[in-house]
Design a protein around this motif. Structure first.
Motif, PDB file in Angstrom:
ATOM      1  N   GLY A 107     -78.595  41.192  97.763  1.00 21.71           N
ATOM      2  CA  GLY A 107     -78.415  39.856  96.911  1.00 21.71           C
ATOM      3  C   GLY A 107     -77.424  39.082  97.329  1.00 21.71           C
ATOM      4  N   ASN A 108     -76.535  39.077  98.447  1.00 23.61           N
ATOM      5  CA  ASN A 108     -75.542  38.482  98.919  1.00 23.61           C
ATOM      6  C   ASN A 108     -74.437  38.854  98.121  1.00 23.61           C
ATOM      7  N   LYS A 109     -74.375  40.357  97.842  1.00 23.58           N
ATOM      8  CA  LYS A 109     -73.050  40.688  97.161  1.00 23.58           C
ATOM      9  C   LYS A 109     -72.752  42.093  97.685  1.00 23.58           C
ATOM     10  N   LEU A 110     -71.416  42.383  97.794  1.00 23.02           N
ATOM     11  CA  LEU A 110     -71.089  43.513  98.497  1.00 23.02           C
ATOM     12  C   LEU A 110     -70.868  44.781  97.574  1.00 23.02           C
ATOM     13  N   TYR A 111     -71.507  45.850  97.739  1.00 22.75           N
ATOM     14  CA  TYR A 111     -71.439  47.191  96.836  1.00 22.75           C
ATOM     15  C   TYR A 111     -70.681  48.243  97.709  1.00 22.75           C
ATOM     16  N   ILE A 112     -69.838  48.968  97.042  1.00 21.27           N
ATOM     17  CA  ILE A 112     -69.010  49.954  97.608  1.00 21.27           C
ATOM     18  C   ILE A 112     -69.067  51.085  96.744  1.00 21.27           C
ATOM     19  N   VAL A 113     -69.307  52.238  97.284  1.00 17.18           N
ATOM     20  CA  VAL A 113     -69.633  53.526  96.545  1.00 17.18           C
ATOM     21  C   VAL A 113     -68.313  54.356  97.251  1.00 17.18           C
ATOM     22  N   THR A 114     -67.363  54.840  96.156  1.00 24.58           N
ATOM     23  CA  THR A 114     -66.591  55.886  96.647  1.00 24.58           C
ATOM     24  C   THR A 114     -66.453  56.971  95.423  1.00 24.58           C
ATOM     25  N   GLU A 115     -65.726  58.193  96.081  1.00 26.47           N
ATOM     26  CA  GLU A 115     -65.474  59.312  95.045  1.00 26.47           C
ATOM     27  C   GLU A 115     -64.827  58.793  93.829  1.00 26.47           C
ATOM     28  N   LEU A 116     -64.860  59.319  92.656  1.00 30.31           N
ATOM     29  CA  LEU A 116     -64.251  59.147  91.244  1.00 30.31           C
ATOM     30  C   LEU A 116     -62.829  59.453  91.442  1.00 30.31           C
ATOM     31  N   ALA A 117     -61.967  58.943  90.644  1.00 36.13           N
ATOM     32  CA  ALA A 117     -60.649  59.510  90.585  1.00 36.13           C
ATOM     33  C   ALA A 117     -60.473  59.755  89.225  1.00 36.13           C
ATOM     34  N   ASP A 118     -59.359  60.394  88.696  1.00 34.42           N
ATOM     35  CA  ASP A 118     -58.700  60.543  87.460  1.00 34.42           C
ATOM     36  C   ASP A 118     -57.892  59.605  86.997  1.00 34.42           C
ATOM     37  N   GLY A 119     -57.322  58.779  87.732  1.00 30.68           N
ATOM     38  CA  GLY A 119     -56.388  57.790  87.278  1.00 30.68           C
ATOM     39  C   GLY A 119     -55.569  57.067  88.462  1.00 30.68           C
ATOM     40  N   THR A 120     -54.688  56.265  88.372  1.00 26.11           N
ATOM     41  CA  THR A 120     -53.668  55.642  89.134  1.00 26.11           C
ATOM     42  C   THR A 120     -52.155  56.119  88.822  1.00 26.11           C
ATOM     43  N   LEU A 121     -51.560  56.252  90.026  1.00 25.90           N
ATOM     44  CA  LEU A 121     -49.981  56.361  89.635  1.00 25.90           C
ATOM     45  C   LEU A 121     -49.256  55.589  88.763  1.00 25.90           C
ATOM     46  N   ARG A 122     -49.901  54.397  88.591  1.00 27.83           N
ATOM     47  CA  ARG A 122     -49.225  53.398  87.631  1.00 27.83           C
ATOM     48  C   ARG A 122     -49.715  53.813  86.145  1.00 27.83           C
ATOM     49  N   GLY A 123     -50.851  54.465  86.102  1.00 31.29           N
ATOM     50  CA  GLY A 123     -51.144  54.863  84.789  1.00 31.29           C
ATOM     51  C   GLY A 123     -50.584  56.117  84.198  1.00 31.29           C
ATOM     52  N   ARG A 124     -50.211  56.925  85.372  1.00 29.45           N
ATOM     53  CA  ARG A 124     -49.350  58.086  85.021  1.00 29.45           C
ATOM     54  C   ARG A 124     -48.001  57.756  84.697  1.00 29.45           C
ATOM     55  N   MET A 125     -47.562  56.737  85.286  1.00 32.82           N
ATOM     56  CA  MET A 125     -46.042  56.376  85.006  1.00 32.82           C
ATOM     57  C   MET A 125     -46.096  55.746  83.564  1.00 32.82           C
TER      58      MET A 125
END
Length: 602
Positions: free
Chosen positions: A125-143
């Protein structure tokens, strides 16, 4: 990936973050700790995405939404496996989506423990879909979690592990001739307490070591050359160093800039809090040097130097995902943890089965040298820095070598401080029942043994309870991967034994002057050495040999420097020899080739 503006952080039972590193910090109220309530997925929100993905995924909950896209927690049909699905808002035929698609083509088949896996992508539908593994958070969030707990940033021991893992992931990209170009705390995710580099929307193939690039990235983390229209692997190292400073002290090193961020980058004006000592600052300044060539050769080398400056020995656990894990870094307390020379120990895997505190990991038949310092392993064992092994009246010293990281990094091992000398060789043959045919012994009983075949050398090493070193082990011990500003495997003020008519004594005062930074003698002269690897063909990498027997017609890889040559071995020489190694037929004896022994860490 140009990322959405919202994310959720997952610690424990919190909702997972999206795999692209998007964050929802903007949805938090001032002073709020932890993630906001889940964003409800209305029918209007789902419309476009559901049409394209309904046959493959059930969209469970929106994890983030921003200017460039939205991210959903999704379950794969019919397995129920949870993934993150990102949907770009911009049509697939527009610039942002085109750039994203081009980046995905570069990294779609790359797999590394410290890179977030891209599992699928498509245009619908002229949109890009990307599938990745899930993560628990970012290092910025951890900071931010740490700051909310009253800390300045992420604790040092925890942060150094994240740094080492991110560095390995980035070096892997660089080996594949790919630069990330947008390294920052938001794009380093945490998965089960391990760091994974993510968000590859700006990755670019390196047409050369330094390439012309478009103005791309996040300004607060962009190296000076990026501002000036160039960039390469060293630019990723620069951004990683800036990220480390922010995560360590809770604000970027440019938070103090008064003339603008660009000027601060280009002029090297960094602001460090008092909690960062001068030794650590020196490492960071090198990693953030204005000229790319003045930085460390790899991201892993930067991470190793940083741990060294803080007196940390970094170790990693091989605990399976999802199981409790012990601490990964052990502070270097007096007489407990010692970094060896300029090297850093972070590659030794703990054995399963819990702590073995109080045990000493000394090679069989060897004894700890009196007064030697100890290195503490992850499972609680301690290993002496120096051990000795005796055969008859002859005693050999061995040094614990702790490789500094990078792909294919060897496990810690003990390497003989000197080449095996004639008298020791004879005593080892007697003790081990190894035949010792008559041979010439230039230099006398104390000189390095020569005129032995590769099989004979390997057999004597086995009789001593060890083996020959692999080329990689030899290179790590020589200091090739951690040069410390040296030109070769020779400490400052030393003298390599070269330009000789016959080999010089393997030990003694004159030999001591030939030591490298780790105290190993004659790495740069006084004879070549057999290794435990053969060269299968021109242009092919060496193959390790397991055991004490070589095919007589095999071309065995050599290391070291012949004693008759007039110049010592340099790291530049070693770079050439790693591509085109010196070799010698296993069946041949040579008056210029000897050996030294590796003892395994038990």
């Amino acid at each position: 990936m140009n990322q959405p503006d919202q994310t959720q952080v997952n610690t424990g039972d919190r909702p997972p973050v999206d795999a692209s590193g998007t964050n929802a910090e903007a949805t938090r109220t001032a002073g709020q700790v932890g993630p906001p309530p889940p964003v409800p997925a209305t029918e209007a929100d789902r419309t476009d995405a559901v049409v394209s993905v309904a046959q493959q995924y059930e969209l469970v909950r929106q994890l983030g939404r921003g200017t460039f896209g939205e991210v959903w927690l999704a379950r794969k049909n019919p397995s129920g496996i949870e993934k993150a699905v990102k949907v770009l808002h911009q049509p697939a035929d527009q610039d942002t989506a085109k750039r994203e698609l081009k980046s995905l083509e570069l990294i779609k088949n790359l797999r590394h423990p410290y890179l977030l896996a891209t599992e699928d992508f498509w245009v619908g539908g002229n949109k890009l879909y990307i599938v990745t593994e899930l993560a628990d958070g970012t290092l910025r969030g951890r900071m931010k979690e740490c700051i909310a707990e009253g800390r300045p940033g992420i604790p040092l021991d925890e942060l150094l592990v994240y740094l080492h893992e991110s560095a390995e992931g980035l070096d892997y990209l660089h080996q594949k001739q790919i630069t990330h170009r947008d390294v920052k705390p938001d794009n380093i995710l945490v998965v089960n307490r391990h760091a994974k580099v993510a968000d590859f929307g700006l990755v670019r193939h390196q047409a050369a070591a330094v390439e012309a690039v478009s103005f791309a990235g996040t300004p607060a983390f962009m190296a000076p050359e990026i501002w000036l229209g160039e960039g390469g692997p060293a630019s990723d190292q620069y951004a990683l160093a800036v990220s480390y400073v922010e995560l360590r002290q809770g604000k970027t090193p440019f938070a103090f800039a008064t003339d603008g961020v660009m000027a601060a980058h280009v002029e090297g004006k960094f602001g460090f809090d008092d909690l960062i000592p001068e030794a650590e600052r020196a490492v960071l300044r090198k990693a953030m040097a204005r000229k790319p060539e003045d930085r460390y050769p790899t991201c892993a080398a930067f991470a190793a130097a940083l741990a060294d400056s803080e007196g940390r020995a970094v170790v990693r656990s091989d605990t399976p995902a999802g199981k409790p894990q012990p601490k990964w870094l052990i502070p270097a307390a007096a007489a407990a943890v010692v970094l060896l020379g300029v090297g850093v120990y972070f590659g030794f895997f703990a054995e399963k089965g819990g702590s073995r505190a109080g045990e000493t990991a000394t090679p069989a038949g060897a004894v700890a040298e009196p007064g030697t310092e100890l290195v503490t392993f992850l499972d609680g064992r301690q290993a002496p820095q120096w051990v000795t092994l005796t055969r008859g009246p002859e005693t050999m010293r061995f040094r614990l070598i702790t490789p500094t990281g990078g792909p294919g990094t060897p496990m810690p091992f003990y390497l003989a401080a000197a080449k095996v000398w004639n008298q020791l060789h004879q005593e080892a043959c007697k003790a081990g029942g190894v035949p010792d045919p008559d041979r010439e012994q230039p230099g006398g009983p104390a000189a390095p043994v020569v005129n032995v075949t590769a099989t004979q050398a390997a057999a004597v090493a086995a009789a001593m309870g060890g083996r020959l070193p692999t080329p990689d082990e030899w290179d790590h011990a020589a200091g090739f991967h951690d040069r410390g500003g040296l030109a070769g495997p020779l400490r400052v003020g030393g003298a390599a034994r070269v330009g000789l008519k016959e080999p010089a004594p393997a030990t003694g005062p004159d030999a001591d002057r030939s030591a490298n930074a780790l105290g190993l003698l004659d790495m740069g002269g006084n004879g070549r050495e057999w290794t435990a690897a053969v060269l299968p063909g021109r242009g092919q990498p060496p193959l390790p040999v397991d055991g004490a027997a070589f095919d007589p017609e095999a071309r065995v890889v050599l290391r070291g420097r012949a004693y008759f040559l007039r110049t010592p071995l340099t790291f530049a020489d070693m770079e050439l020899e790693r591509d085109e190694p010196q070799t010698q037929f296993a069946r041949e004896k040579s008056a210029y080739t000897g050996y030294r022994v590796v003892l395994p860490v038990p």
